[in-house]
Design a protein around this motif. Structure first.
Motif, PDB file in Angstrom:
ATOM      1  N   ILE A  46     -11.737 -35.879 -31.528  1.00 18.86           N
ATOM      2  CA  ILE A  46     -11.411 -37.290 -31.812  1.00 18.86           C
ATOM      3  C   ILE A  46     -11.334 -38.089 -30.513  1.00 18.86           C
ATOM      4  CG2 ILE A  46      -9.584 -38.822 -32.653  1.00 18.86           C
ATOM      5  CD1 ILE A  46      -9.083 -36.576 -34.810  1.00 18.86           C
ATOM      6  N   ASP A  47     -10.702 -37.504 -29.496  1.00 14.86           N
ATOM      7  CA  ASP A  47     -10.608 -38.185 -28.200  1.00 14.86           C
ATOM      8  C   ASP A  47     -11.991 -38.435 -27.611  1.00 14.86           C
ATOM      9  OD1 ASP A  47      -7.877 -38.292 -28.340  1.00 14.86           O
ATOM     10  OD2 ASP A  47      -7.539 -36.501 -27.115  1.00 14.86           O
ATOM     11  N   GLU A  48     -12.879 -37.447 -27.757  1.00 12.96           N
ATOM     12  CA  GLU A  48     -14.241 -37.601 -27.236  1.00 12.96           C
ATOM     13  C   GLU A  48     -14.945 -38.765 -27.929  1.00 12.96           C
ATOM     14  OE1 GLU A  48     -16.875 -34.222 -26.363  1.00 12.96           O
ATOM     15  OE2 GLU A  48     -15.168 -32.940 -26.854  1.00 12.96           O
ATOM     16  N   ILE A  49     -14.792 -38.834 -29.254  1.00  9.10           N
ATOM     17  CA  ILE A  49     -15.427 -39.936 -30.000  1.00  9.10           C
ATOM     18  C   ILE A  49     -14.864 -41.278 -29.527  1.00  9.10           C
ATOM     19  CG2 ILE A  49     -15.677 -41.000 -32.281  1.00  9.10           C
ATOM     20  CD1 ILE A  49     -15.755 -38.149 -33.457  1.00  9.10           C
ATOM     21  N   LYS A  50     -13.546 -41.336 -29.335  1.00 12.26           N
ATOM     22  CA  LYS A  50     -12.914 -42.578 -28.862  1.00 12.26           C
ATOM     23  C   LYS A  50     -13.427 -42.956 -27.475  1.00 12.26           C
ATOM     24  CE  LYS A  50      -8.635 -42.464 -31.517  1.00 12.26           C
ATOM     25  NZ  LYS A  50      -7.181 -42.241 -31.471  1.00 12.26           N
ATOM     26  N   ASN A  51     -13.580 -41.930 -26.603  1.00 12.52           N
ATOM     27  CA  ASN A  51     -14.084 -42.196 -25.247  1.00 12.52           C
ATOM     28  C   ASN A  51     -15.498 -42.767 -25.288  1.00 12.52           C
ATOM     29  OD1 ASN A  51     -11.727 -41.324 -24.036  1.00 12.52           O
ATOM     30  ND2 ASN A  51     -12.449 -39.229 -23.746  1.00 12.52           N
ATOM     31  N   TYR A  52     -16.338 -42.178 -26.150  1.00 13.17           N
ATOM     32  CA  TYR A  52     -17.706 -42.689 -26.286  1.00 13.17           C
ATOM     33  C   TYR A  52     -17.704 -44.099 -26.880  1.00 13.17           C
ATOM     34  CZ  TYR A  52     -19.924 -38.343 -24.830  1.00 13.17           C
ATOM     35  OH  TYR A  52     -20.347 -37.267 -24.100  1.00 13.17           O
ATOM     36  N   LYS A  53     -16.766 -44.371 -27.788  1.00  9.33           N
ATOM     37  CA  LYS A  53     -16.642 -45.713 -28.379  1.00  9.33           C
ATOM     38  C   LYS A  53     -16.266 -46.722 -27.297  1.00  9.33           C
ATOM     39  CE  LYS A  53     -16.187 -48.614 -31.905  1.00  9.33           C
ATOM     40  NZ  LYS A  53     -16.367 -49.925 -31.346  1.00  9.33           N
ATOM     41  N   ASN A  54     -15.348 -46.321 -26.403  1.00  6.94           N
ATOM     42  CA  ASN A  54     -14.976 -47.193 -25.283  1.00  6.94           C
ATOM     43  C   ASN A  54     -16.175 -47.483 -24.389  1.00  6.94           C
ATOM     44  OD1 ASN A  54     -12.323 -47.360 -26.151  1.00  6.94           O
ATOM     45  ND2 ASN A  54     -11.635 -45.657 -24.869  1.00  6.94           N
ATOM     46  N   LEU A  55     -16.973 -46.409 -24.131  1.00  8.82           N
ATOM     47  CA  LEU A  55     -18.176 -46.580 -23.312  1.00  8.82           C
ATOM     48  C   LEU A  55     -19.156 -47.548 -23.978  1.00  8.82           C
ATOM     49  CD1 LEU A  55     -18.880 -42.912 -22.113  1.00  8.82           C
ATOM     50  CD2 LEU A  55     -18.020 -44.805 -20.727  1.00  8.82           C
ATOM     51  N   LEU A  56     -19.236 -47.452 -25.320  1.00  8.39           N
ATOM     52  CA  LEU A  56     -20.105 -48.367 -26.075  1.00  8.39           C
ATOM     53  C   LEU A  56     -19.593 -49.800 -25.957  1.00  8.39           C
ATOM     54  CD1 LEU A  56     -22.382 -48.931 -28.179  1.00  8.39           C
ATOM     55  CD2 LEU A  56     -20.679 -48.428 -29.946  1.00  8.39           C
ATOM     56  N   ASP A  57     -18.273 -49.974 -26.135  1.00  2.66           N
ATOM     57  CA  ASP A  57     -17.667 -51.313 -26.063  1.00  2.66           C
ATOM     58  C   ASP A  57     -17.841 -51.937 -24.675  1.00  2.66           C
ATOM     59  OD1 ASP A  57     -16.925 -51.004 -28.684  1.00  2.66           O
ATOM     60  OD2 ASP A  57     -14.856 -50.399 -28.226  1.00  2.66           O
ATOM     61  N   GLU A  58     -17.829 -51.080 -23.638  1.00  2.00           N
ATOM     62  CA  GLU A  58     -17.979 -51.575 -22.268  1.00  2.00           C
ATOM     63  C   GLU A  58     -19.445 -51.773 -21.886  1.00  2.00           C
ATOM     64  OE1 GLU A  58     -15.864 -48.736 -19.882  1.00  2.00           O
ATOM     65  OE2 GLU A  58     -13.970 -49.126 -20.900  1.00  2.00           O
ATOM     66  N   GLY A  59     -20.350 -51.376 -22.789  1.00  7.53           N
ATOM     67  CA  GLY A  59     -21.776 -51.566 -22.522  1.00  7.53           C
ATOM     68  C   GLY A  59     -22.384 -50.486 -21.653  1.00  7.53           C
ATOM     69  N   VAL A  60     -21.658 -49.398 -21.446  1.00  5.23           N
ATOM     70  CA  VAL A  60     -22.170 -48.309 -20.612  1.00  5.23           C
ATOM     71  C   VAL A  60     -23.259 -47.534 -21.349  1.00  5.23           C
ATOM     72  CG1 VAL A  60     -21.536 -46.184 -19.365  1.00  5.23           C
ATOM     73  CG2 VAL A  60     -19.955 -48.130 -19.426  1.00  5.23           C
TER      74      VAL A  60
END
Length: 200
Positions: A46-60
């Motif tokens: 779940i944490d990994e998915i959240k981290n990837y979601k943050n990366l998506l939100d930041e445009g990374v």
């Protein structure tokens, strides 16, 4: 993290639109089976998915990269713990060893042994239910299996399944007896456990 907490976390991801209903249902089914045998922590997933979601939100990363990573993480099956894996491997190895010892066809030596084909065949027909013919020929594992199944069949004969088990072993022994009597030199039924040809 408990099973309920994991479910709640996945539900939160669903509510936030991070995962689809189908992905949530799949994970829910996995969790409801038996989480006691699972090794990988769902909280890490779940944490990994959240981290990837943050990366998506930041445009990374792009939406496509996020979806691909999310799919990989959600399709990852939990692996059994090392202890359970070792126990399962030991059990499997022992079971395979026993089955192999029952099924093994001896290597033909070309020698003529002391065992009689007629005696072995008749023992199979009349006493095959107790594995007597296999004891006689030296196939101890198979003989013990037939004997044990017969004893269990006798004990369970008070219920119908025992009768079927008893009859099945009786047919097994009878067929082996016929195969031995009908065998010719060089066939697997014409050999004792040491690989020696039976006397006719």
């Amino acid at each position: 993290m408990t099973q309920i907490d994991e479910l709640k976390s996945y539900k939160k991801l669903l509510d936030e639109g991070v995962i689809t209903q189908e992905e949530f249902d799949t994970k829910k089914k996995e969790l409801l089976v038996d989480s006691s045998t699972l090794k990988d922590s769902a909280s890490v997933q779940i944490d990994e998915i959240k981290n990837y979601k943050n990366l998506l939100d930041e445009g990374v990363i792009t939406q496509e990269e996020f979806d691909k990573k999310k799919h990989e993480l959600l399709s990852k099956r939990y692996a059994p713990s090392s202890n359970q894996s070792m126990n399962a491997q030991n059990f499997t190895a022992n079971a395979e060893g026993f089955i192999q010892s029952v099924k093994t066809v001896p290597t033909q030596t070309g020698n003529i042994g002391t065992k009689s084909k007629i005696a072995a065949g008749l023992l199979g027909i009349f006493l095959g239910i107790f594995g007597v013919h296999n004891f006689y020929l030296g196939y101890t594992s198979k003989a013990v299996l037939q004997l044990v199944l017969s004893i269990i069949g006798i004990i369970l004969s008070i219920i119908i399944i025992g009768v079927f088990m008893f009859v099945a072993v009786e047919i097994w022994g009878f067929i082996e007896g016929i195969m031995i009597l009908a065998s010719s030199t060089g066939s697997r039924w014409h050999l004792d456990a040491s690989g020696n040809e039976l006397r006719d």
